[in-house]
Design an enzyme around this catalytic site. Sequence first.
Site, PDB file in Angstrom:
ATOM      1  N   ASP A  10      27.754 103.309  71.312  1.00 20.51           N
ATOM      2  CA  ASP A  10      28.878 102.433  72.248  1.00 20.51           C
ATOM      3  C   ASP A  10      28.639 101.026  71.679  1.00 20.51           C
ATOM      4  OD1 ASP A  10      30.411 101.843  74.415  1.00 20.51           O
ATOM      5  OD2 ASP A  10      28.654 101.024  75.348  1.00 20.51           O
ATOM      6  N   THR A  21      30.122  97.866  73.780  1.00 22.14           N
ATOM      7  CA  THR A  21      29.799  96.815  74.844  1.00 22.14           C
ATOM      8  C   THR A  21      28.297  97.007  75.247  1.00 22.14           C
ATOM      9  OG1 THR A  21      32.083  96.629  75.129  1.00 22.14           O
ATOM     10  CG2 THR A  21      30.474  95.607  76.719  1.00 22.14           C
ATOM     11  N   ASP A  78      24.935 102.286  77.020  1.00 27.45           N
ATOM     12  CA  ASP A  78      24.380 101.451  78.156  1.00 27.45           C
ATOM     13  C   ASP A  78      23.920 102.006  79.329  1.00 27.45           C
ATOM     14  OD1 ASP A  78      26.655 101.902  79.395  1.00 27.45           O
ATOM     15  OD2 ASP A  78      27.418 100.076  79.273  1.00 27.45           O
TER      16      ASP A  78
END
Length: 725
Positions: A406, A408, A606
Amino acid sequence: MNATLRIKHALPGRLRLALRPKSLLATAKNACANLPGVLDSRVNQACAALVVRYDPKRSSQTAIVEAVRAVMPGRAENRLPERKAPACVCPAEKPRSSVGRQLARFLSLTGAMSYVFVKEVVLKGTVAQTLLSPLGLVALAAAVPLLRESLRHARQKRFTMEGFLAAGCVAAAAAGQAVTALEILWIHAGAETLKAYVAERARRSISAILDLTAKNTFILAGEVEVEVPVSAVRPRDIVVLHTGEKISVDGLVISGQALVDESPITGRAEPELRTTGHKVFAGAYVRQGIIHVRAECVGDATYLARIMRLVEDSLENKAPIETTGDDLARRLLRIGMWTTLGTLVLTGSLWRAFTVLLVMACPCATVLSASTAISSALSAAARRGILIKGGRYLEEVGKAEVVCFDKTGTLTTNQPRIEEILNFSELSEDELLLWAYSAEMHNHHPLALAVKHEAVSRGIDPISHIECDFTLGKGVRAVFGTDVIRLGNRRYLDEAGIDTGGAAQRVTALGERGLTIIFLAKNDTVLAALGFANELRPDAAATVRELYRTGVSKVALVTGDTENTAVTLCRSLGIEECRHSVLPEQKADIVRELKNGTNRVIMVGDGINDALALADADIGIAMSAGGSDVAIEAADIALVKDDLADILYVRDLSRQTLRVARQNFWIATSTNLGGALAGALGVLSPVAAGLLHIVHTLGVLANSSRLLTYRPAIPLPAATSGEDA
């Protein structure tokens, strides 16, 4: 085998069930396929799991579970702990550590063996060894736990080491060799004590990571705030939380407002505004403000504590190589049984037969070969801030061929920086930053810190303001002589009567790029818009390069960001495949596509928006997951710290662990077979056989213990090359 059913992981629209025996998986899959609302289902034979995807509007977890239970024999025996987070249910009492119990048994047997040594070797006396002698009765009493365990296994039609050991001990005592029986029991007790100690050490390392709650807190006693230990807080107590304090309970805000940093819990970068009616959780921090919280879950009932128990369960999740060790030990037991009988028949020597029995009846080192290596590696990873849910995931992570990232919060940090300044005035950028820095100079919000960092890097010194007001979650107002500076979001300026309409239209492009936008206004005029983005992690490029170098065939970026942003990032990092503008549920589809039936896929995210993809990957790795329930539930490995290099570390640790386990197999098996041969030939005495057991068991443990302080031979990226204790 009794049929068992367990919910391993649950998200809206997705359910993963652990089902035993494996023969029920196909039947359960067919039962789910006929349910309305079920989109698809698949079976994972390796971990005896059934994964079901469904439409939450047309079906439910309860309906799926009941459909599976309906096809299982012995429904009343099905074990099904439900997960209904964030419901606060008092947990069952946590099982006590077995280290103390095993140590007490080992010390008791050590005392008996010491008595025999002093009486026979030091004092040159004799010790009665018949079945009904004191020593024989001690041996029988010490064998009772093994007898109980062997009977339980016999009812399940299993032949295990406990049964062989128990039979050997009883036979030895009945034959007037109570000392031999005690030797067997003493060696077994020592091995079990060492195994329990290694596992407990791993648990302590994991516990240290998640020890996030405060030791003391304040509660309201009438109108007075009283400081008390966290352990003294009870449900419905009113806890008062001030700026800078840790939250120690799960509860509901009943008054006040504060910016709460939930990054240790959720991984979110920016503090969230929490006010009346909002939930807060143990482990978060109050960054600004004061709130009164009515405690709902305290102590072991907080979800942070429940997560701790989930992570501790990782030590029970066996790796395939541990199963190999158990199978090898069972084969050695069978060989030992026939070798003992063969020695007795061929030589007619009870002495030689007992020597062979003593060598082969206790393949402790073989059993410990893989389990101690895995436990040592889990402990080493935990000390570094890496939570691994079990040996299976540790073994598999080193074999993966595809890694998905991913963007962010994963390839970027959680510290924002100013990405762009849109200037609507005649002032220079430095003059705009001067006003912004001067207004924010006393603020500790991450965006304020980003403003300060940019201003300091340009050599800008702030000017003092006359007064300054912060509105939590909105912005700041500072007065400089006759000028009023406001810095905040659009709602904040609208409430102050400042027109942001024209400026807002010009910053649309910033929003589409995923930037966080705040406006700078002087008096009644908007001067600028500041766009903030999170910084690229300094070790990102080096990590990608090392992944390719260590055997990864493909690295992919899977992000919801726009094409321009994603493609630019891939080029800068050397990532060959870019999947951009995807929704969270689409990430899981991409992971399944990349598996392609043969590839092992690691997903790194995250742990929040990537939960589905983390769960669907062969190995899910959650970044910034210092206690995040979503991350630890969905991922197989959680990196508590923001170090991408930990991915390289855990892959290298995986390979080294397998090497150590295989070395242990050779040490244990070769000494067992060699000792049995020596015993059959009359070269080895029973006492020497006992010493052989001690030596090769200690050799296996010493070899495994090297992993406790393991450092990769390949230097990790400079930002994270140091070992964290």
